[in-house]
Design a protein around this motif. Structure first.
Motif, PDB file in Angstrom:
ATOM      1  N   ASP A  19      13.625  -4.922   0.755  1.00 54.81           N
ATOM      2  CA  ASP A  19      13.296  -3.821  -0.166  1.00 54.81           C
ATOM      3  C   ASP A  19      11.859  -3.349   0.017  1.00 54.81           C
ATOM      4  O   ASP A  19      11.540  -2.205  -0.310  1.00 54.81           O
ATOM      5  N   LEU A  20      10.995  -4.218   0.534  1.00 47.52           N
ATOM      6  CA  LEU A  20       9.596  -3.830   0.732  1.00 47.52           C
ATOM      7  C   LEU A  20       9.477  -2.678   1.732  1.00 47.52           C
ATOM      8  O   LEU A  20       8.484  -1.945   1.733  1.00 47.52           O
ATOM      9  N   ALA A  21      10.488  -2.506   2.567  1.00 50.75           N
ATOM     10  CA  ALA A  21      10.474  -1.402   3.533  1.00 50.75           C
ATOM     11  C   ALA A  21      10.455  -0.046   2.830  1.00 50.75           C
ATOM     12  O   ALA A  21      10.028   0.958   3.421  1.00 50.75           O
ATOM     13  N   ILE A  22      10.909  -0.004   1.586  1.00 50.31           N
ATOM     14  CA  ILE A  22      10.872   1.247   0.823  1.00 50.31           C
ATOM     15  C   ILE A  22       9.446   1.766   0.726  1.00 50.31           C
ATOM     16  O   ILE A  22       9.198   2.977   0.777  1.00 50.31           O
ATOM     17  N   ALA A  23       8.508   0.843   0.597  1.00 51.11           N
ATOM     18  CA  ALA A  23       7.113   1.243   0.444  1.00 51.11           C
ATOM     19  C   ALA A  23       6.583   1.939   1.687  1.00 51.11           C
ATOM     20  O   ALA A  23       5.684   2.780   1.599  1.00 51.11           O
ATOM     21  N   GLU A  24       7.112   1.590   2.850  1.00 56.94           N
ATOM     22  CA  GLU A  24       6.622   2.166   4.101  1.00 56.94           C
ATOM     23  C   GLU A  24       6.672   3.681   4.075  1.00 56.94           C
ATOM     24  O   GLU A  24       5.721   4.360   4.447  1.00 56.94           O
ATOM     25  N   ALA A  25       7.791   4.237   3.586  1.00 53.96           N
ATOM     26  CA  ALA A  25       7.942   5.692   3.529  1.00 53.96           C
ATOM     27  C   ALA A  25       7.280   6.288   2.296  1.00 53.96           C
ATOM     28  O   ALA A  25       6.595   7.311   2.384  1.00 53.96           O
ATOM     29  N   GLN A  26       7.444   5.638   1.135  1.00 55.28           N
ATOM     30  CA  GLN A  26       6.967   6.236  -0.104  1.00 55.28           C
ATOM     31  C   GLN A  26       5.449   6.229  -0.213  1.00 55.28           C
ATOM     32  O   GLN A  26       4.863   7.091  -0.872  1.00 55.28           O
ATOM     33  N   LEU A  27       4.790   5.287   0.423  1.00 57.33           N
ATOM     34  CA  LEU A  27       3.334   5.253   0.348  1.00 57.33           C
ATOM     35  C   LEU A  27       2.682   6.445   1.045  1.00 57.33           C
ATOM     36  O   LEU A  27       1.545   6.811   0.725  1.00 57.33           O
ATOM     37  N   LEU A  28       3.391   7.045   1.975  1.00 55.19           N
ATOM     38  CA  LEU A  28       2.819   8.183   2.703  1.00 55.19           C
ATOM     39  C   LEU A  28       2.442   9.330   1.777  1.00 55.19           C
ATOM     40  O   LEU A  28       1.538  10.104   2.081  1.00 55.19           O
ATOM     41  N   ALA A  29       3.125   9.435   0.642  1.00 58.17           N
ATOM     42  CA  ALA A  29       2.857  10.526  -0.299  1.00 58.17           C
ATOM     43  C   ALA A  29       1.917  10.109  -1.426  1.00 58.17           C
ATOM     44  O   ALA A  29       1.665  10.892  -2.339  1.00 58.17           O
ATOM     45  N   LYS A  30       1.391   8.894  -1.357  1.00 61.28           N
ATOM     46  CA  LYS A  30       0.574   8.372  -2.449  1.00 61.28           C
ATOM     47  C   LYS A  30      -0.924   8.536  -2.169  1.00 61.28           C
ATOM     48  O   LYS A  30      -1.379   8.390  -1.031  1.00 61.28           O
TER      49      LYS A  30
END
Length: 262
Positions: A94-105
């Motif tokens: 589930d930590l892989a979710i952060a890989e994409a979502q952090l790009l917009a943070k």
């Protein structure tokens, strides 16, 4: 608290087992140690005997990483897993979710650094096991570190990839000017093999100007592989073995280099 990220963008160099055994050795000497599994593969979690398949994303740092209010980060932190005298923030896929979502943070490169600055408990050492990649999670793991410990297999292929690794760390100084290497750790070493001996000498010659080169960790498949399968540090799985003694020598040398009692 001192934070080190174990990083090599090449896989198969013994990075995760080195993080585990290094951390255990520090803890066995009375230090308070937090291990952060920051690789969605969750190998460090498995190598410590935690059931990554039985964990959900609430057990990882995912929610804290994606929290937009810095002051709310601490409330989003999961409880650590306590195992073998170590504290662990585990990882799941589930930590892989952060890989994409952090790009917009906003502040995406510093999310993990912010988390470690708000821990509810004090530690002497935090060791981060980074992904063997060059993505957003890896950048977070490196920026959160005071410096980097790089395991390097005593194989020519591993040495051949080091210029790319050092270039990445240098480029990240735009984000964190103080970032550099704490040490290089030769791994997978077979002293019976002339190739390994030659590469070890090459590692010492080429990398010593960048950071100290620690004593090599000799590869013992029956010890390292079986310890990982059993979910134990090698010192627990086979105390007194050559593998355990190697890591003791590595940590002693490292602490002496840092000016700390071994």
């Amino acid at each position: 608290m001192t934070t080190y990220t174990f990083f090599n963008h090449a896989g198969g160099v013994g990075k995760t087992s080195a993080t585990r055994d290094f951390g255990y050795e520090l803890a066995s000497r009375g230090h308070r140690v937090l291990l952060v599994d920051f690789d969605p593969q969750g190998n460090l979690t498995s190598f410590l005997g935690a059931d990554k398949w039985g964990l959900n994303q609430d057990a990882t740092l995912l929610a804290a990483l994606l929290e937009d209010d810095p002051n709310a980060v601490q409330s989003r932190l999961p409880a650590t897993v306590e195992v073998h005298g170590l504290s662990l923030y585990p990882a799941t896929i589930d930590l892989a979710i952060a890989e994409a979502q952090l790009l917009a943070k906003i502040g995406r490169e510093r999310r993990l650094s912010n988390i470690l600055g708000r821990l509810p408990q004090a530690y002497d050492f935090v060791l981060i096991d980074s992904p063997p990649s060059l993505g957003t999670l890896t950048v977070n793991a490196l920026v959160a570190a005071d410096s980097v410990i790089t395991p390097v297999a005593t194989r020519f292929k591993a040495v051949d990839g080091l210029p790319g690794l050092t270039r990445m760390v240098n480029e990240l100084q735009w984000v964190k000017p103080s970032l550099g290497f704490a040490a290089f750790l030769p791994t997978m070493y077979d002293q019976r093999n002339r190739h390994d001996s030659d590469v070890l000498e090459m590692i010492r010659e080429q990398l010593a100007p960048l950071a100290p080169v620690l004593p090599p960790v000799r590869y013992r498949a029956a010890d390292h592989n079986d310890a990982s399968m059993s979910g134990q540090p090698v010192q627990v799985y086979k105390p007194g073995s050559e593998a355990a003694r190697d890591m003791a020598q590595v940590v002693t040398a490292f602490l002496e280099l840092q000016g700390q009692p071994a």
